[in-house]
Design a protein around this motif. Structure first.
Motif, mmCIF file in Angstrom:
data_model
loop_
_atom_site.group_PDB
_atom_site.id
_atom_site.type_symbol
_atom_site.label_atom_id
_atom_site.label_comp_id
_atom_site.label_asym_id
_atom_site.label_seq_id
_atom_site.Cartn_x
_atom_site.Cartn_y
_atom_site.Cartn_z
ATOM 1 N N LEU A 8 0.799 -1.217 0.000
ATOM 2 C CA LEU A 8 0.000 0.000 0.000
ATOM 3 C C LEU A 8 0.839 1.278 0.000
ATOM 4 C CD1 LEU A 8 -2.892 -1.040 2.412
ATOM 5 C CD2 LEU A 8 -2.892 -0.982 -0.090
ATOM 6 N N VAL A 9 2.033 1.241 0.582
ATOM 7 C CA VAL A 9 2.862 2.455 0.557
ATOM 8 C C VAL A 9 3.227 2.810 -0.878
ATOM 9 C CG1 VAL A 9 5.098 3.441 1.170
ATOM 10 C CG2 VAL A 9 3.763 2.216 2.897
ATOM 11 N N PHE A 10 3.726 1.826 -1.625
ATOM 12 C CA PHE A 10 4.056 2.087 -3.022
ATOM 13 C C PHE A 10 2.798 2.389 -3.831
ATOM 14 C CE2 PHE A 10 4.257 0.504 -7.391
ATOM 15 C CZ PHE A 10 5.309 1.256 -7.897
ATOM 16 N N GLY A 11 1.766 1.545 -3.682
ATOM 17 C CA GLY A 11 0.552 1.702 -4.481
ATOM 18 C C GLY A 11 -0.131 3.033 -4.245
ATOM 19 N N CYS A 12 -0.270 3.420 -2.976
ATOM 20 C CA CYS A 12 -0.989 4.650 -2.652
ATOM 21 C C CYS A 12 -0.219 5.889 -3.103
ATOM 22 C CB CYS A 12 -1.268 4.719 -1.153
ATOM 23 S SG CYS A 12 -2.534 3.546 -0.588
ATOM 24 N N PHE A 13 1.080 5.918 -2.854
ATOM 25 C CA PHE A 13 1.846 7.087 -3.271
ATOM 26 C C PHE A 13 1.937 7.176 -4.796
ATOM 27 C CE2 PHE A 13 3.337 7.328 1.121
ATOM 28 C CZ PHE A 13 3.368 8.698 1.304
ATOM 29 N N SER A 14 2.026 6.027 -5.449
ATOM 30 C CA SER A 14 2.052 6.020 -6.911
ATOM 31 C C SER A 14 0.752 6.567 -7.469
ATOM 32 C CB SER A 14 2.283 4.589 -7.423
ATOM 33 O OG SER A 14 2.151 4.527 -8.828
ATOM 34 N N VAL A 133 -8.595 -1.779 -0.728
ATOM 35 C CA VAL A 133 -8.853 -1.164 -2.034
ATOM 36 C C VAL A 133 -9.367 0.261 -1.843
ATOM 37 C CG1 VAL A 133 -10.266 -1.280 -4.125
ATOM 38 C CG2 VAL A 133 -9.258 -3.364 -3.201
ATOM 39 N N ALA A 134 -10.196 0.471 -0.827
ATOM 40 C CA ALA A 134 -10.700 1.821 -0.538
ATOM 41 C C ALA A 134 -9.556 2.753 -0.166
ATOM 42 C CB ALA A 134 -11.736 1.766 0.587
ATOM 43 N N LEU A 135 -8.636 2.272 0.680
ATOM 44 C CA LEU A 135 -7.485 3.091 1.074
ATOM 45 C C LEU A 135 -6.621 3.415 -0.137
ATOM 46 C CD1 LEU A 135 -5.894 4.380 3.396
ATOM 47 C CD2 LEU A 135 -4.670 2.210 3.659
ATOM 48 N N PHE A 136 -6.418 2.418 -0.988
ATOM 49 C CA PHE A 136 -5.654 2.635 -2.218
ATOM 50 C C PHE A 136 -6.358 3.653 -3.106
ATOM 51 C CE2 PHE A 136 -5.178 1.029 -6.712
ATOM 52 C CZ PHE A 136 -3.935 1.599 -6.931
ATOM 53 N N TYR A 137 -7.659 3.516 -3.234
ATOM 54 C CA TYR A 137 -8.413 4.413 -4.110
ATOM 55 C C TYR A 137 -8.382 5.854 -3.621
ATOM 56 C CZ TYR A 137 -12.377 6.809 -6.210
ATOM 57 O OH TYR A 137 -13.155 7.736 -6.830
ATOM 58 N N ILE A 138 -8.523 6.069 -2.311
ATOM 59 C CA ILE A 138 -8.594 7.449 -1.833
ATOM 60 C C ILE A 138 -7.266 8.171 -2.003
ATOM 61 C CG2 ILE A 138 -10.400 6.907 -0.155
ATOM 62 C CD1 ILE A 138 -8.228 7.322 2.027
ATOM 63 N N GLY A 203 9.566 1.186 -4.708
ATOM 64 C CA GLY A 203 8.955 0.046 -5.376
ATOM 65 C C GLY A 203 9.961 -1.014 -5.763
ATOM 66 N N PHE A 204 11.087 -0.609 -6.336
ATOM 67 C CA PHE A 204 12.129 -1.566 -6.705
ATOM 68 C C PHE A 204 12.638 -2.335 -5.488
ATOM 69 C CE2 PHE A 204 12.948 1.201 -10.549
ATOM 70 C CZ PHE A 204 12.620 0.220 -11.478
#
Length: 470
Positions: A8-14, A133-138, A203-204
């Motif tokens: 989620l850190v990578f996904g959300c910031f991306s 998914v909600a956290l990622f989406y927001i 991410g890497f």
């Protein structure tokens, strides 16, 4: 905790930076880019359409790359490409350069959403999916929201810093002269790029591949084994090989059509609270709304989306269904659309109506989580359908937006508001259709399981048991 930090850190910031960039285009337009670059007519709509064209065209092919190659290499690599394309936007001097850069931004962004959703669906149980998914989406909503404040701050504090020429602002909008304009900023896109470099590096290093392929850096071997055992009976092992037969399999099932339709309706109904809201405010600037207000007022609707998405995600995991939160937010959306159709409700009323359109936000995590959980036992179908939802829905919306909400139509789009009201009703029907089809599918699976158990049991009572099940 380790999985959340890795994914989620990578996904959300991306995702945050992606929508920071998307909103930055609109904010720059209403803050002076239109005048400096010399954008004419509906060229803002065309910039948006070109972005979505490349984004959506490349979306489904990313299914192949994410399933065949390490996601922890593919997604951060695309992140780097996205950063370079965004950096190019900072130096655009004409609309043709903007078109080219937006094409490449869309191309490199194609896997950000679907790829992360696929990884989330590969590591978590169905009861753990919706709130993540909600956290990622927001994070996308936060990007949209932050862009408004960033634009306002840049407008106030960064004009002409280090001699950068950029979007320009007129001190006097009535009877303005060229000498009245002063250097503005291109810092928005430069800031996007700087943030992106750090995200790609993270991410890497930490972002995981699918569980069946390799162990994430943050997990021990014992924890990796535990993570895989947790998924047995919930999620199909995602060691995929996509082929023509997979697409034939997908197209023969209702999941593809129902979830793609729901996502498309969500995208179409989500238009009003985005670019049209900004164009509405721009039409009354500076007589009613200042440049800062034009950039910041839309963030109130975004805040509604954030709160709604979080509450919907938590509620969906706790009550065990997605349709109730989706239905509740659709009804709020409909209220706002009705107010815009009526229109003669005063300036405050129209602002409230546009802000209510922000409640389209929770539909996105509900629809994607619903699809992910429904197809948890078929990893191939899950990959194709979730990518198709985003790509087809966005492609249709990008094309329709030019017609429904052209920049030249501001501040009021009478026919389009009525069309969206009709689409709100269709969205409600779509939600109920998925509920019905899902329950029918579950009942069919239970019946088949009982029949198999009866046959395995054998003995003189087999026929009686089968007859009872039927």
């Amino acid at each position: 905790m380790k999985l959340d930090l890795s994914i989620l850190v990578f996904g959300c910031f991306s995702f945050f930076t992606k929508y920071l960039d998307q909103k930055s285009i609109t904010n720059a337009y209403v803050s002076g880019m239109k005048e400096e670059i010399g954008l004419l007519g509906n060229e803002l709509n065309y910039l948006t359409a070109i972005f979505w064209a490349s984004y959506c065209t490349a979306m489904i092919p990313t299914c192949y790359f994410i399933t065949q190659y390490p996601a922890n290499i593919v997604l951060p690599s695309l992140e780097l490409g996205w950063g370079l394309a965004t950096f190019g936007l900072a130096w655009a001097q004409n609309v043709n350069t903007l078109y080219a850069m937006r094409f490449f931004v869309g191309l490199f962004e194609c896997a950000s959403f679907a790829g992360t959703i696929y990884i989330i669906g590969s590591w978590y149980k169905p009861s753990e999916t919706a709130r993540r998914v909600a956290l990622f989406y927001i994070s996308s909503l936060l990007g949209t929201m932050f862009a408004g404040y960033l634009q306002a701050a840049a407008y106030t504090n960064l004009n002409g810093v280090n001699g950068l020429s950029g979007w320009r602002y007129c001190n006097e909008f009535d009877n303005w002269r060229m000498e009245d304009w002063h250097p503005g900023i291109r810092w928005l896109f430069i800031i996007d790029t700087i943030i992106t470099l750090g995200i790609a590096l993270f991410g890497f290093t930490f972002f995981p591949d699918i569980p069946a392929r390799r162990k994430p850096l943050l997990l021990s071997h014992a924890e990796h084994t535990l993570a895989r055992k947790r998924l047995v009976g919930y999620t199909a092992p995602p060691g995929l090989k996509l082929s023509r037969s997979i697409f034939k399999h997908v197209l023969r099932r209702w999941h593809f059509y129902a979830f793609v339709l729901l996502w498309t309706l969500m995208d179409l109904n989500g238009q009003i609270g985005g670019q049209p809201f900004s164009l509405y405010l721009k039409a009354y600037s500076p007589s009613v709304y200042s440049v800062v207000q034009v950039n910041t007022l839309p963030t109130i609707g975004t805040a509604c989306s954030i709160v709604g998405a979080l509450l919907a995600g938590i509620a969906a995991d706790r009550i065990g269904n997605f349709w109730m939160p989706a239905m509740a937010t659709t009804l709020l959306l409909m209220v706002g659309t009705i107010m815009l159709v009526v229109w003669n409700i005063g300036e405050t009323g129209r602002l409230v109506a546009f802000i209510l359109e922000g409640f389209v936000g929770p539909i996105s995590p509900m629809a994607m989580s619903w699809a992910t959980v429904t197809m948890a036992s078929d990893a191939e179908e899950r990959a194709v359908v979730t990518a198709s939802m985003n790509s087809i829905g966005q492609a249709i919306t990008a094309g329709v937006q030019v017609v429904m909400y052209p920049a030249t139509g501001a501040p009021r789009w009478v026919s389009s508001f009525k069309a969206n009201l009709g689409l709100n009703i269709v969205q409600i029907i779509g939600i109920m259709a998925i509920v019905y089809l899902g329950r029918r599918e579950t009942d069919t699976k239970v019946t088949e399981t009982d029949m198999e158990a009866a046959i395995v049991t054998g003995g003189d009572g087999v026929q009686d048991h089968v007859q009872k099940v039927l």
